[in-house]
Structure formats: C-alpha cells, structure tokens
Design an enzyme around this catalytic site. Sequence first.
Site, PDB file in Angstrom:
ATOM      1  N   CYS A 247      -6.822  -6.874 -11.211  1.00  0.00           N
ATOM      2  CA  CYS A 247      -6.157  -8.002 -11.195  1.00  0.00           C
ATOM      3  C   CYS A 247      -6.651  -9.010 -12.122  1.00  0.00           C
ATOM      4  O   CYS A 247      -5.887  -9.806 -12.951  1.00  0.00           O
ATOM      5  CB  CYS A 247      -5.918  -8.646  -9.658  1.00  0.00           C
ATOM      6  SG  CYS A 247      -4.813  -7.601  -8.750  1.00  0.00           S
TER       7      CYS A 247
ATOM      8  N   GLU B 135       0.804  -1.330  -0.110  1.00  0.00           N
ATOM      9  CA  GLU B 135       0.041   0.014  -0.144  1.00  0.00           C
ATOM     10  C   GLU B 135       0.977   1.335   0.042  1.00  0.00           C
ATOM     11  O   GLU B 135       2.193   1.287   0.054  1.00  0.00           O
ATOM     12  CB  GLU B 135      -1.065   0.002   1.094  1.00  0.00           C
ATOM     13  CG  GLU B 135      -2.001  -1.118   1.211  1.00  0.00           C
ATOM     14  CD  GLU B 135      -2.922  -1.231   2.142  1.00  0.00           C
ATOM     15  OE1 GLU B 135      -2.890  -0.558   3.339  1.00  0.00           O
ATOM     16  OE2 GLU B 135      -3.862  -2.182   2.009  1.00  0.00           O
TER      17      GLU B 135
ATOM     18  N   CYS C 224      -1.876  -4.773  -5.845  1.00  0.00           N
ATOM     19  CA  CYS C 224      -2.471  -5.845  -5.213  1.00  0.00           C
ATOM     20  C   CYS C 224      -1.155  -7.146  -5.284  1.00  0.00           C
ATOM     21  O   CYS C 224      -0.694  -6.932  -5.994  1.00  0.00           O
ATOM     22  CB  CYS C 224      -3.564  -6.155  -6.078  1.00  0.00           C
ATOM     23  SG  CYS C 224      -4.808  -5.167  -5.935  1.00  0.00           S
TER      24      CYS C 224
ATOM     25  N   GLU D 218      -1.637 -10.066  -6.056  1.00  0.00           N
ATOM     26  CA  GLU D 218      -1.511 -10.766  -7.639  1.00  0.00           C
ATOM     27  C   GLU D 218      -0.563  -9.926  -8.535  1.00  0.00           C
ATOM     28  O   GLU D 218       0.077 -10.713  -9.343  1.00  0.00           O
ATOM     29  CB  GLU D 218      -2.960 -11.109  -8.030  1.00  0.00           C
ATOM     30  CG  GLU D 218      -3.928 -11.561  -7.293  1.00  0.00           C
ATOM     31  CD  GLU D 218      -4.725 -10.587  -6.185  1.00  0.00           C
ATOM     32  OE1 GLU D 218      -4.082  -9.678  -5.689  1.00  0.00           O
ATOM     33  OE2 GLU D 218      -5.965 -10.813  -6.301  1.00  0.00           O
TER      34      GLU D 218
ATOM     35  N   CYS E 148      -9.413  -8.744  -7.186  1.00  0.00           N
ATOM     36  CA  CYS E 148     -10.119  -7.511  -7.897  1.00  0.00           C
ATOM     37  C   CYS E 148     -10.256  -7.294  -9.224  1.00  0.00           C
ATOM     38  O   CYS E 148      -9.529  -8.322 -10.079  1.00  0.00           O
ATOM     39  CB  CYS E 148      -9.481  -6.353  -7.271  1.00  0.00           C
ATOM     40  SG  CYS E 148      -8.111  -5.720  -7.817  1.00  0.00           S
TER      41      CYS E 148
END
Length: 133
Positions: A89, A44, A53, A55, A86
């Site tokens: 991704c 983050e 993310c 992935e 998400c």
Amino acid sequence: MKPANYIQLAKEAQARALAPYSGFRVGAVLISASGKTYQGCNVENSSYSLTCCAERVAMFKAVSEGDREFTDLYLCGDAPEYTYPCGACRQVLLDLGGSDLKIHLIHSNGTFKTVTVGDLLPLSFNASHLRKP
Ligand code: THU
C-alpha cells in the site's frame, strides 16, 4: 469537514471490512484535492493473496472515478495502537498520491498522528526511475 468527521468515516468503512480469514478489520478514507472522500475497507479472498487492503480499495475507487489528486488519507484498524499501511500500500499510495500525501494514523483511543507517504517509504522506487519509451 473536521478530523473527527473523517475519523468517523474511516470507522464506518472499517465496520464494512470483509475479513473472515484474518478477523482483522481496516478502514480508510482518502480525500481528494477537490474535497471528495472515498472510503475503503479490506476485502479478503479464500485465495488469501488476492485480498485487497483498505487503502488500495479507497485509492482504486478514487482513480476509477477519475480523481487524480489527493491530500489526505485517514486509516484505522484493529491493531492495539496504530495500524500502519503495509509495504504494498505504501508503494501504491506513493505512485498515485505522491510523497506529500498526508497519512493520519488513527490510534485505537481515537486520537491520531500524521505522517507523509514519503516518511513511510523513503528511498523509493518510483516513476522517475523508468526509462521513457
Ligand atoms: N490490511 C489492510 O487492509 N491494510 C494494510 O495496510 C495492512 C493489512 C488488511 C489485509 C488483511 O485483510 C488484514 O489486514 C490482515 O493482514
């Protein structure tokens, strides 16, 4: 390696998540056709939208190492049951991994269920839609 080993690697990656803003930790393990593994966790940023993310971290690590063919991805997260990829991704996994890439969603109880990227992102926009230069 057995599924249990990959689940262990995904959980190790999850433990390295840098998630001070959401507190939501995600871990991924991407497996290449040659059997190499690439771990990823969410990273983050104080400018929230710059977060990456788990992935995509795993996929970009792999591609930057020269790998181009992938068979499986194991995913775990802090959701009560399954943590699903998400939308962003899903698109990246489709483009770089293909619709047959298997996604093993690790339940918080340690079991997992398997879907494909094609299952997660039907009717997708993809490279075949782009006009050739
Ligand atoms: N997150 C992932 O790492 N992967 C996903 O597919 C869903 C969301 C992360 C991004 C953010 O750091 C946190 O989970 C909460 O959205």
